[in-house]
Design a protein around this motif. Sequence first.
Motif, PDB file in Angstrom:
ATOM      1  N   SER A  74      15.733  78.476  46.456  1.00  0.00           N
ATOM      2  CA  SER A  74      16.599  79.642  46.604  1.00  0.00           C
ATOM      3  C   SER A  74      16.827  80.323  45.258  1.00  0.00           C
ATOM      4  O   SER A  74      17.108  79.666  44.256  1.00  0.00           O
ATOM      5  N   PRO A  75      16.738  81.657  45.225  1.00  0.00           N
ATOM      6  CA  PRO A  75      17.010  82.364  43.974  1.00  0.00           C
ATOM      7  C   PRO A  75      18.474  82.245  43.565  1.00  0.00           C
ATOM      8  O   PRO A  75      18.833  82.590  42.437  1.00  0.00           O
ATOM      9  N   TYR A  76      19.305  81.771  44.479  1.00  0.00           N
ATOM     10  CA  TYR A  76      20.728  81.683  44.187  1.00  0.00           C
ATOM     11  C   TYR A  76      21.131  80.307  43.670  1.00  0.00           C
ATOM     12  O   TYR A  76      22.284  80.056  43.388  1.00  0.00           O
ATOM     13  N   SER A  77      20.169  79.378  43.597  1.00  0.00           N
ATOM     14  CA  SER A  77      20.479  78.039  43.084  1.00  0.00           C
ATOM     15  C   SER A  77      20.365  78.026  41.557  1.00  0.00           C
ATOM     16  O   SER A  77      19.713  78.881  40.952  1.00  0.00           O
ATOM     17  N   PHE A  78      20.941  77.025  40.963  1.00  0.00           N
ATOM     18  CA  PHE A  78      20.904  76.798  39.520  1.00  0.00           C
ATOM     19  C   PHE A  78      19.447  76.745  39.043  1.00  0.00           C
ATOM     20  O   PHE A  78      18.642  75.982  39.555  1.00  0.00           O
ATOM     21  N   GLN A  79      19.112  77.567  38.051  1.00  0.00           N
ATOM     22  CA  GLN A  79      17.715  77.684  37.613  1.00  0.00           C
ATOM     23  C   GLN A  79      17.432  76.905  36.315  1.00  0.00           C
ATOM     24  O   GLN A  79      16.341  77.021  35.754  1.00  0.00           O
ATOM     25  N   GLY A  80      18.388  76.130  35.877  1.00  0.00           N
ATOM     26  CA  GLY A  80      18.147  75.321  34.673  1.00  0.00           C
ATOM     27  C   GLY A  80      18.753  75.958  33.428  1.00  0.00           C
ATOM     28  O   GLY A  80      18.994  77.160  33.385  1.00  0.00           O
ATOM     29  N   LEU A  81      18.969  75.113  32.416  1.00  0.00           N
ATOM     30  CA  LEU A  81      19.570  75.609  31.165  1.00  0.00           C
ATOM     31  C   LEU A  81      18.534  76.250  30.247  1.00  0.00           C
ATOM     32  O   LEU A  81      18.868  76.709  29.159  1.00  0.00           O
ATOM     33  N   GLN A  82      17.274  76.188  30.662  1.00  0.00           N
ATOM     34  CA  GLN A  82      16.176  76.809  29.924  1.00  0.00           C
ATOM     35  C   GLN A  82      16.115  76.273  28.482  1.00  0.00           C
ATOM     36  O   GLN A  82      16.135  75.062  28.297  1.00  0.00           O
ATOM     37  N   LYS A  83      16.092  77.174  27.499  1.00  0.00           N
ATOM     38  CA  LYS A  83      15.860  76.686  26.140  1.00  0.00           C
ATOM     39  C   LYS A  83      16.971  75.741  25.667  1.00  0.00           C
ATOM     40  O   LYS A  83      16.697  74.763  24.965  1.00  0.00           O
ATOM     41  N   ASP A  84      18.203  75.997  26.086  1.00  0.00           N
ATOM     42  CA  ASP A  84      19.291  75.081  25.719  1.00  0.00           C
ATOM     43  C   ASP A  84      19.019  73.680  26.255  1.00  0.00           C
ATOM     44  O   ASP A  84      19.362  72.671  25.621  1.00  0.00           O
ATOM     45  N   GLY A  85      18.444  73.620  27.411  1.00  0.00           N
ATOM     46  CA  GLY A  85      18.108  72.321  27.993  1.00  0.00           C
ATOM     47  C   GLY A  85      17.092  71.579  27.142  1.00  0.00           C
ATOM     48  O   GLY A  85      17.177  70.354  26.960  1.00  0.00           O
ATOM     49  N   LEU A  86      16.122  72.320  26.618  1.00  0.00           N
ATOM     50  CA  LEU A  86      15.115  71.688  25.754  1.00  0.00           C
ATOM     51  C   LEU A  86      15.765  71.143  24.483  1.00  0.00           C
ATOM     52  O   LEU A  86      15.441  70.048  24.020  1.00  0.00           O
ATOM     53  N   GLU A  87      16.694  71.902  23.929  1.00  0.00           N
ATOM     54  CA  GLU A  87      17.410  71.451  22.728  1.00  0.00           C
ATOM     55  C   GLU A  87      18.144  70.149  22.997  1.00  0.00           C
ATOM     56  O   GLU A  87      18.128  69.217  22.191  1.00  0.00           O
ATOM     57  N   ILE A  88      18.781  70.107  24.153  1.00  0.00           N
ATOM     58  CA  ILE A  88      19.519  68.896  24.513  1.00  0.00           C
ATOM     59  C   ILE A  88      18.575  67.715  24.652  1.00  0.00           C
ATOM     60  O   ILE A  88      18.826  66.620  24.132  1.00  0.00           O
ATOM     61  N   LEU A  89      17.463  67.948  25.315  1.00  0.00           N
ATOM     62  CA  LEU A  89      16.478  66.871  25.474  1.00  0.00           C
ATOM     63  C   LEU A  89      16.042  66.342  24.108  1.00  0.00           C
ATOM     64  O   LEU A  89      15.956  65.129  23.886  1.00  0.00           O
ATOM     65  N   ALA A  90      15.777  67.276  23.197  1.00  0.00           N
ATOM     66  CA  ALA A  90      15.291  66.867  21.872  1.00  0.00           C
ATOM     67  C   ALA A  90      16.347  66.047  21.139  1.00  0.00           C
ATOM     68  O   ALA A  90      16.042  65.048  20.494  1.00  0.00           O
ATOM     69  N   SER A  91      17.604  66.451  21.284  1.00  0.00           N
ATOM     70  CA  SER A  91      18.606  65.708  20.526  1.00  0.00           C
ATOM     71  C   SER A  91      18.855  64.333  21.146  1.00  0.00           C
ATOM     72  O   SER A  91      19.137  63.365  20.443  1.00  0.00           O
ATOM     73  N   VAL A  92      18.692  64.232  22.460  1.00  0.00           N
ATOM     74  CA  VAL A  92      18.841  62.921  23.098  1.00  0.00           C
ATOM     75  C   VAL A  92      17.670  62.013  22.711  1.00  0.00           C
ATOM     76  O   VAL A  92      17.836  60.811  22.501  1.00  0.00           O
ATOM     77  N   ARG A  93      16.494  62.602  22.594  1.00  0.00           N
ATOM     78  CA  ARG A  93      15.349  61.806  22.113  1.00  0.00           C
ATOM     79  C   ARG A  93      15.643  61.259  20.733  1.00  0.00           C
ATOM     80  O   ARG A  93      15.424  60.079  20.440  1.00  0.00           O
ATOM     81  N   GLU A  94      16.135  62.143  19.866  1.00  0.00           N
ATOM     82  CA  GLU A  94      16.492  61.755  18.502  1.00  0.00           C
ATOM     83  C   GLU A  94      17.410  60.532  18.517  1.00  0.00           C
ATOM     84  O   GLU A  94      17.188  59.549  17.815  1.00  0.00           O
ATOM     85  N   ALA A  95      18.421  60.602  19.374  1.00  0.00           N
ATOM     86  CA  ALA A  95      19.444  59.559  19.388  1.00  0.00           C
ATOM     87  C   ALA A  95      18.979  58.261  20.042  1.00  0.00           C
ATOM     88  O   ALA A  95      19.417  57.174  19.672  1.00  0.00           O
ATOM     89  N   THR A  96      18.111  58.369  21.048  1.00  0.00           N
ATOM     90  CA  THR A  96      17.787  57.175  21.843  1.00  0.00           C
ATOM     91  C   THR A  96      16.390  56.628  21.596  1.00  0.00           C
ATOM     92  O   THR A  96      16.107  55.482  21.955  1.00  0.00           O
ATOM     93  N   GLY A  97      15.511  57.447  21.066  1.00  0.00           N
ATOM     94  CA  GLY A  97      14.135  56.993  20.910  1.00  0.00           C
ATOM     95  C   GLY A  97      13.303  57.092  22.173  1.00  0.00           C
ATOM     96  O   GLY A  97      12.109  56.787  22.173  1.00  0.00           O
ATOM     97  N   LEU A  98      13.928  57.494  23.280  1.00  0.00           N
ATOM     98  CA  LEU A  98      13.153  57.709  24.502  1.00  0.00           C
ATOM     99  C   LEU A  98      12.219  58.905  24.302  1.00  0.00           C
ATOM    100  O   LEU A  98      12.588  59.878  23.642  1.00  0.00           O
TER     101      LEU A  98
END
Lengths: 337, 337, 337, 337
Positions: D135-159
Amino acid sequence: MIVVMSQGATKAQINDVEKKLVQLGFKTHAIYGQVKTVIGAIGDKRLLNTESITSMPGVERIVPIMKPYKLVGRELKPTPTVVDVGGVKIGGPELAVIAGPCAVESEEALMETAVKVKESGARILRGGAFKPRTSPYSFQGLQKDGLEILASVREATGLKIVSEVLDTRDVETVDRYVDMFQIGARNMQNYRLLQEVGMTNKPVLLKRGLAATIEEWLMAAEYIAATGNSQIVLCERGIRTYETATRNTIDISAIAVIKELSHLPIVVDPSHAAGNWKYVGAIAKGAVAAGADGLIVEVHLDPPSALSDGPQSLRPEKFHQLMKEVGLVAQAVGRSL
Amino acid sequence: MIVVMSQGATKAQINDVEKKLVQLGFKTHAIYGQVKTVIGAIGDKRLLNTESITSMPGVERIVPIMKPYKLVGRELKPTPTVVDVGGVKIGGPELAVIAGPCAVESEEALMETAVKVKESGARILRGGAFKPRTSPYSFQGLQKDGLEILASVREATGLKIVSEVLDTRDVETVDRYVDMFQIGARNMQNYRLLQEVGMTNKPVLLKRGLAATIEEWLMAAEYIAATGNSQIVLCERGIRTYETATRNTIDISAIAVIKELSHLPIVVDPSHAAGNWKYVGAIAKGAVAAGADGLIVEVHLDPPSALSDGPQSLRPEKFHQLMKEVGLVAQAVGRSL
Amino acid sequence: MIVVMSQGATKAQINDVEKKLVQLGFKTHAIYGQVKTVIGAIGDKRLLNTESITSMPGVERIVPIMKPYKLVGRELKPTPTVVDVGGVKIGGPELAVIAGPCAVESEEALMETAVKVKESGARILRGGAFKPRTSPYSFQGLQKDGLEILASVREATGLKIVSEVLDTRDVETVDRYVDMFQIGARNMQNYRLLQEVGMTNKPVLLKRGLAATIEEWLMAAEYIAATGNSQIVLCERGIRTYETATRNTIDISAIAVIKELSHLPIVVDPSHAAGNWKYVGAIAKGAVAAGADGLIVEVHLDPPSALSDGPQSLRPEKFHQLMKEVGLVAQAVGRSL
Amino acid sequence: MIVVMSQGATKAQINDVEKKLVQLGFKTHAIYGQVKTVIGAIGDKRLLNTESITSMPGVERIVPIMKPYKLVGRELKPTPTVVDVGGVKIGGPELAVIAGPCAVESEEALMETAVKVKESGARILRGGAFKPRTSPYSFQGLQKDGLEILASVREATGLKIVSEVLDTRDVETVDRYVDMFQIGARNMQNYRLLQEVGMTNKPVLLKRGLAATIEEWLMAAEYIAATGNSQIVLCERGIRTYETATRNTIDISAIAVIKELSHLPIVVDPSHAAGNWKYVGAIAKGAVAAGADGLIVEVHLDPPSALSDGPQSLRPEKFHQLMKEVGLVAQAVGRSL
């Protein structure tokens, strides 16, 4: 038949397969490719068990060249078969329309329905006496009483009748009443039942199984034909797919495929395909334009009170209107109603 | 049951539906939304024909709340059923392994196969005496002679036997020989046959139809149970999909769904699912890890010479190896072989 | 929306669900059945995420009452939309016929084809410049050169043109050449691409995905509409089923379903549905009789030399004959060609 | 390649086909059967367009002998590929477990989830930044902010991290953040996107399309490989069938088929297959027992508040328990976790 050997099959394996094929009566002809070998096996042995080859070491797969059916295929009988249901022809220039309620419920109701569908152009009356129901708690049909009612309505109206048979033990009884047996979708691969109706001399309306390929459907017809009865009418009634907007998905292209592969006539059941009376008209007209030899349509005097399949049944007035529209489409494709 | 009225349904239509529901014994409760009205109908009337409501003017659709099956469902019987096949339990902590050839071909071959599969851990012997074959020209089974052979192999080995019945007329005969009836996939909705085995007191192995939903499968089991026989073992054997790399697509998640919805045990047939012996091992281990209560595996002494299903049959040595692997997986999920 | 609570849901769980629904802006209305409780949630919140409810403890499932699409549905806009492709109307009384080769191959060939299909009654020319091919080693289209050729043929013949866009980066370029974008079946759920064409003001031909439900297809159209472009033509082109006799199974009843659920016009592509030119005629006529607003047919001067989709392409003479036959069927259902 | 000529094909038609095959570089070899002729065409021309043959007069059909993929097939590279995701191996003796929420929602939540799934044995973190929603009305993701978050979690956890890319225009950006691209089921045949990730040197997790055959899936992988990137992990996530009890039907036998046809590793996504957390465990264990090289599982701290896919997400505790069970099954089949 072509036998494709797997990559890495040894010379000895190839020899063994050739030897086996020769034993089975084929002439063989191997083609050695850069990576794989294939063996052509010449001889029409469609009646043989070829699984034995598939299981041999080094065999990747078998590619059949001939169709597995003989009697119902066009390869050996190119002219179309016209089935005669007590004088009503199915497969000729005139479309055959079969109509009536899903189940026989009472003599009065069936009589009224019959008179009306006849006026609208139907030539054969449908009505289930033995009903295959998904739930054991649903109405299972009036059984022999239903057959009696069908016979008396035939007497009164001159319509021919078709009714489903579910059990080998009932074939003899049903044979005494109907002009055409119906084998339902659920029983398309009930081979004993197919053989039993194959031993009568009555026409058989063979519905396509819910998930039957066209080839399996023709093999089911072959069972009937092989037992001695070639008066078979195929009936496309929708196949099971992932789409839930309709009860089944009508496979309209099956009409053209059947016309190419088989000499048997084919009719379409728009009611079971749709599962909803609102879509019956569109499917019926589409089927006739696509070349169907007839239709089988559920008609009920009062769908909300039907004991079975009410939601997909047309009232007689709607059926009447549909027949007028179908008649125009039939003319447009060079048929009559 | 919830009745969803279509947009634009009139007040009169809503009233008519409520009145009809009350007549059928429901208490009703209408909820008026901004665009559509829905009517809650309270009362467990799963045995009623609700199609009559669907066909009423202004009704968009019916949403059932209760499952349509009672006897085989978990709603009324939450504890799992353990089926007893002549002393072999299906549904308990120990897995039940059924093995043997697709078709009974000779006493010698069946005896040798039986001895071997027993050594590998099978407790029940399979072998078809009546065979449903896609082609009328394929081997149709040894029929009564096949049953005699099965019985004498049971005598000699102590294995219990399961064999398919195809025709209502054969139920009595087959009943004299087998420890468990098998209803094949093609006959899952052959309701007269279900009722006939329902009237015996033998366990029934009920295969899922080729394109049957889980709900339809449970309704087929309900037919057997409603006739009086609750000793039913469900058998997942792959469903028809668009994928052609395997003969059918095994629906492994059906195991978890059945465990949630029903108290009946479920076994898996990796051989028919795969159609190719090379994939049988992966499916068998996957099924046990996913919670299956047993397996039914095709084993043949010499697959290339099998009269049926050679390509998917394991040789006894491969079956032996598989049983060892399956045993390890069984242990990993807290079961034993 | 109706929330069905599972058997055994506690009073606290029911309260929590009601509380959550109220937070989301619904009015709630619980119905306590004998075994299960259902909660009616009033308010058109189709834009909300209802999965959060499904995941709450004690919830069995959600039954939506309103359709999840707004802009493309009939609920809010009951009158049919007529799409204007550079003056050619799709969705009005006259059928729109789109024809041409699968791929643009050369200017000469496209010109000759265009002239011929125009003479036979086509109003819009199809031709792929960017081709989505299953194999990376197949011809991928002439790309921008193909668009140039399309434009010059339009210049010469007056036919409007439709061509597929595959990549968001190409939308701007393609927009400069075509009269209508085509979104292919493989990209039906390529949402960024849908949004990109949604930001243009060109009509969009939206093919149904190979295994898309009608609801998912309408949701894809909703993506385009929600971005601002409501000039959408739906195109049924066959769905994937287990049947292999045709490349896909045309879902002819989808025409009637779409007419009921949506105000958008729908055309049918018999060529991709069949995958075989021999079946194109039957499907085309069936589609028109069933109510399609137009057809899109592959035509090639010399199918064996086609770089793509030769087997399903008609020669111009066969297309000419088909148009005559389609014209008669159109008349029979009150349309013109 | 074998060309099957139709019954009644003329000598001239057979000659024309042979001539055309020779032109294309094949050696030919005709076999004249009693009813039909077949022509063996020797030469590995899998990169040629063979449709041109199918369209020639008198040709019934083509039977390919070689697989249409080269780079991803086992025919030319029999040894299994082990993909290296920043040091985590997929395809070796150790199972690779990928876990995390459907969508990245916040840094805090992702961090907590990551720490927990790592403790339970996951080595790679999943989390969508760009979300393809029906649905176009559903949450479409945090986009670039989401990638930033992923990167910082990788930094912290090593995953290591894997995240989906939807649009060719985002490949460069996503490439800067992730350790592995994910191509979702809806984009499996978005060929431009496949080529774009093929031009990076990052591993690609390629999900099977909702209705893709195994051959089409391997052809999609071939697109990536043909562009230069052979670090591909296949992901089975359920296919669309008629069964509605689960969101999709997991095709567990695809694991064994892929292992036979391809050297690429394969992981299974039980969450999307089931659509219901209750079935995730059974599928995950079944997949590992059947030979999967890993799992990708949706885990959310609080499923009812998930912005996407809550109903199929496991809570961390349940995931922890599942990992213990999966570890035992892995051991039983000679793998480790």
